[in-house]
Design a protein around this motif. Sequence first.
Motif, PDB file in Angstrom:
ATOM      1  N   GLU A  61     -21.936  22.062  38.359  1.00 32.97           N
ATOM      2  CA  GLU A  61     -22.507  21.303  39.476  1.00 32.97           C
ATOM      3  C   GLU A  61     -21.439  20.508  40.229  1.00 32.97           C
ATOM      4  O   GLU A  61     -21.416  20.488  41.454  1.00 32.97           O
ATOM      5  CB  GLU A  61     -23.591  20.349  38.949  1.00 32.97           C
ATOM      6  CG  GLU A  61     -24.173  19.439  40.029  1.00 32.97           C
ATOM      7  CD  GLU A  61     -25.256  18.494  39.522  1.00 32.97           C
ATOM      8  OE1 GLU A  61     -25.490  18.456  38.302  1.00 32.97           O
ATOM      9  OE2 GLU A  61     -25.865  17.801  40.356  1.00 32.97           O
ATOM     10  N   HIS A 100     -26.574  17.014  45.096  1.00 36.47           N
ATOM     11  CA  HIS A 100     -26.639  17.538  43.723  1.00 36.47           C
ATOM     12  C   HIS A 100     -27.211  18.950  43.728  1.00 36.47           C
ATOM     13  O   HIS A 100     -27.786  19.395  44.714  1.00 36.47           O
ATOM     14  CB  HIS A 100     -27.552  16.654  42.863  1.00 36.47           C
ATOM     15  CG  HIS A 100     -26.987  15.303  42.586  1.00 36.47           C
ATOM     16  ND1 HIS A 100     -26.558  14.902  41.350  1.00 36.47           N
ATOM     17  CD2 HIS A 100     -26.763  14.244  43.408  1.00 36.47           C
ATOM     18  CE1 HIS A 100     -26.092  13.678  41.420  1.00 36.47           C
ATOM     19  NE2 HIS A 100     -26.207  13.241  42.661  1.00 36.47           N
ATOM     20  N   VAL A 101     -27.054  19.635  42.582  1.00 43.17           N
ATOM     21  CA  VAL A 101     -27.837  20.840  42.332  1.00 43.17           C
ATOM     22  C   VAL A 101     -28.619  20.621  41.044  1.00 43.17           C
ATOM     23  O   VAL A 101     -28.171  19.925  40.141  1.00 43.17           O
ATOM     24  CB  VAL A 101     -26.994  22.131  42.281  1.00 43.17           C
ATOM     25  CG1 VAL A 101     -26.433  22.460  43.651  1.00 43.17           C
ATOM     26  CG2 VAL A 101     -25.882  22.043  41.252  1.00 43.17           C
ATOM     27  N   GLU A 123     -31.347  17.789  45.973  1.00 45.33           N
ATOM     28  CA  GLU A 123     -31.113  18.830  44.972  1.00 45.33           C
ATOM     29  C   GLU A 123     -31.243  20.123  45.757  1.00 45.33           C
ATOM     30  O   GLU A 123     -32.345  20.573  46.064  1.00 45.33           O
ATOM     31  CB  GLU A 123     -32.155  18.741  43.847  1.00 45.33           C
ATOM     32  CG  GLU A 123     -32.075  17.473  43.002  1.00 45.33           C
ATOM     33  CD  GLU A 123     -30.940  17.474  41.969  1.00 45.33           C
ATOM     34  OE1 GLU A 123     -30.184  18.468  41.915  1.00 45.33           O
ATOM     35  OE2 GLU A 123     -30.817  16.490  41.229  1.00 45.33           O
ATOM     36  N   HIS A 169     -28.802  10.823  36.690  1.00 47.91           N
ATOM     37  CA  HIS A 169     -29.739  10.703  37.810  1.00 47.91           C
ATOM     38  C   HIS A 169     -30.727   9.544  37.654  1.00 47.91           C
ATOM     39  O   HIS A 169     -30.561   8.513  38.286  1.00 47.91           O
ATOM     40  CB  HIS A 169     -30.469  12.024  38.027  1.00 47.91           C
ATOM     41  CG  HIS A 169     -29.538  13.191  38.147  1.00 47.91           C
ATOM     42  ND1 HIS A 169     -29.217  13.991  37.087  1.00 47.91           N
ATOM     43  CD2 HIS A 169     -28.814  13.663  39.198  1.00 47.91           C
ATOM     44  CE1 HIS A 169     -28.344  14.916  37.471  1.00 47.91           C
ATOM     45  NE2 HIS A 169     -28.069  14.728  38.743  1.00 47.91           N
TER      46      HIS A 169
HETATM   47 ZN   LIG Z   1     -26.693  16.022  39.573  1.00 48.32          ZN
END
Ligand SMILES: [Zn+2]
Lengths: 518, 193
Positions: free
Chosen positions: A298, A352-353, A459, B176
Motif C-alpha cells: 500500500e 489509501h488502498v 480508499e 486508520h
Molecule cells: Zn491505509
Amino acid sequence: MRKLSVILVGMTASLLLAHLAWPGEIEILYEGQRKVVTTELVSGREYVPLAQVAKITGGGVLRDGLRVNGVTFRLVEGEPGVVVGDTTFLLTAPPVKQRGAFWVPVEFLVRALEARYGEGRVYWNRSGGVVWLGKERYNLRLLRHHAYPDYTRLVIEALTPLNFRVQEDSNAQLSLRIEGGILSPMLSEAVRINDGVVEMVEPTQGQGEAIFRIHRDAFGGLTRTFALNNPERIVVDLYRAKAAAAQPPPETPPARPSPRAPSAAPAAPPVTGLRTIAIDPGHGGRDTGAIGPNGLQEKDVVLDIGLKLRRLIQERLGIRVVMTRTEDVFVPLEERTAIANRAKADFFISIHVNAAHRSKAQGFETYFLSREPSDSSARASAIRENLSVNLGGLRPKEEDALRAILWDMANTLYLKESSELAQILLDELDKILNVDNRGVKSAPFFVLMGAAMPAVLLEVAFISNPKEEKNLQAEGYKDRVAEALYAGIVRFKDRYERRLGLVPPASGRSVETAKAKR
Amino acid sequence: MAPLPDRRLLLGLLFLVVVVGTLGFLLGRVLAPRPPEPPGSPVQDGGAVDATTRRIRLFFAVPNADRLQEEERTIPRAASIVEEAKRAVAELIKGPQTDLNPTIPSAVGLLQLYVDGRGTAYVDFTRDLQTKHPGGTGGELLTIYSIVDTLTANFGEIQQVKLLVEGSEILTLAGHIDTRRPFRPRYSFERVR
Ligand SMILES: [Zn+2]
C-alpha cells in the motif's frame, strides 16, 4: 601542490602510528566486575582483540566473526560493514588481522555488549575510555546534525521505533516530542549548532517522553519530520526561512520554468481563494500498510498516486501542494496533520488502498471523520491551537467559553465541507473507474482527528483483491485515479471560491468546464 | 488590559457565535448518520437449549466486506459473564463456519477480558492483533466491530468495548481507526450519503 603535500604528511603520520604499541586502555564495568582491556592503535584508531571481546561478553570467536548470546556478527578483514542477521551496520573503521587474529575498533565491543546485555543498557564514554552497564535503558542514542545549502538536518538515532510529533512553540522555537523516549547520557547537554538555520538543540527528559527544543536562528522556515529505519532514526529537516518565503515550499520541486509561467498566467489563482492543498500518502517506511496477495505494498501505491496528483495540481492549477511525505519514510499519524496545519492548508486528502481478510471485496470508497462526541477532544485541541483569534482582554473562563464555541462552529463547518469533498471525489472516481462504488462513509480516523481544516480519507481500491492489485501495478491505472482526484479538487475549489464570493457564478462555471475539457 | 469597547464587541461576537453555533450544531445533527437498529434482539438467557449451554450470536464479515452478519453458535455455560464473554471472543477468533469471512487473524490470542462497573468491556489481545492484521480501513472496521457487536449483542452488561494489546491502549490496529476510545456497536459500514 600544497594540498598534495598535506595529504602526504598525513599519510606518513598515520603509517607511522599504525601498528605501534599504544598505551591506551578501556575500562569495562559490568556485573560488579572491572575489566581493563589494552588497546592498540591501528591507522589512528583504537582497536581491541576480538578474543578479548569474546571473553568479556561470554561469546565465542568464529572463523569469520563472533557469536554472542545467539547473535552472530560476521566480520570481513578490511570491510567496515558487519552483518548481523539480516541487517548490516557500519563500523567507523574496518576489522584488521594481526598475528592471524581479528582486531576490531572499540565500538564493536560496545555492540557486542549490547548483544549480551540488551541495547540501551551499555554506556560508553569514548574520551574517558570507559564502558559500563547502566540499570536504566535508554532508547534515544545520540543526535547528529548536518548543514545542507538550504536546510539543516537533525538526526536522532533511536533503538526502537517511537512515535513523535513536532509542535511550533513560537516562530523561533519548535519542540520535537518523542513518546516514550529515554535520553542516553550522550544526550544530556544542549547541542550548539549556530549554522544560520539552527542555533541550538536542547534535549530534555520529560514524563513519558523526551523533548528536543529546537531554537531556530532565522524567523521560522518550513520543517519536515519523518523516520527512517535500519537503524531507527528520527529526522528533522529545517529549511532556511528566506528560501521558504521566496519560493514554493521544499516539498514542491522547483517547477520547470518555461511551461508553467505562461500557462498559469491566464488562470492565475485568486489571491485569497484556495491556496494550499495537503496530500497525505498513507503509511510509509516501517509501516507498509496493506499488502496484496502478490506482494504489492500500500505505501508504494499511495505514494505514486499522491505524487501524480501533486504534479497535476501544480502543472494545471498552480496551487501550492504540501505533501506529508515524498519518499518511503515513516511519518507518525499526528505529524501528518501537523504538517498540514503548519502550512495552513485549506484541505487535507489522505490517500489509501483498502484490504479485508480473505475477501473478494473490490471498489473505492471515501471517508470523512465521524461526529462522535467522544472523539471531540483531540480535534478540539487541534482546532483551538489553530484559531488565531485575538482574545486579549477576556478573563480565562470567558476565553475558554469562546474558544469552545468557536471550535464547535469550526468543527461543524469542517464536517460539512469534509463530507462534500468526500462526495465530490467519490463522484469523480465513479466517472473514471469501472469498479464498485462503495459510497461515502464516516468513521473515527486517527489521522483526521488532528486536522484543523476539511479532511477526507480515500480508499481508492482493494489491494487485497488480486484483480485490483494487478490494476494498481499499472501506471496508467494510477494515472486515472490521480486524474479523477484532480477533477474532484477542481470542482471543490470552484465551489469553495464561489462560496467565498471570489468567483462570480457564471465565470466560475466556464472555468470549470474549460478545465474539464482538457 | 484591553479597553472596554473591545470587550463589548467581543461579547457581541460571542452572542452571534452562540446563535450560529447552535444552528450549525442542529444542522450537524440532522446530517449525522442515524445508527442502524441492531439485528434481532439481545439473546436472553431463555435462549439456552439446556442449563449447560447457551446460544450466542457471532458477527463475521459478509463477502463484500461492508457489513457484519451474525452466525449462531452454542458455547458451554460458564460461572460468570466474563468467562462466557471470553468464550465468545475465542469462538470469534476461530472464525465462521458458514461462508462468511473471518475478521480476526487466526494467530491472535485473547489475553484478558474484564468488564467495569459502567458497562465497558476491556478486551486484551496478543500483539498479533496489530502485526498480523491485513490492514485497510475496511479490514479494521470489520475487526473492531465484530468484537464490539458480538460482546454487546450477547451480554446485556456490556455497552461498549475498549481494545487493548498486551495490556496497553493502542492508537490504531493498522493505521486508520482511532482505538484510544471505547466503541459502541455498529452493524454496517454502509454509505452515509
Ligand atoms: Zn491505509
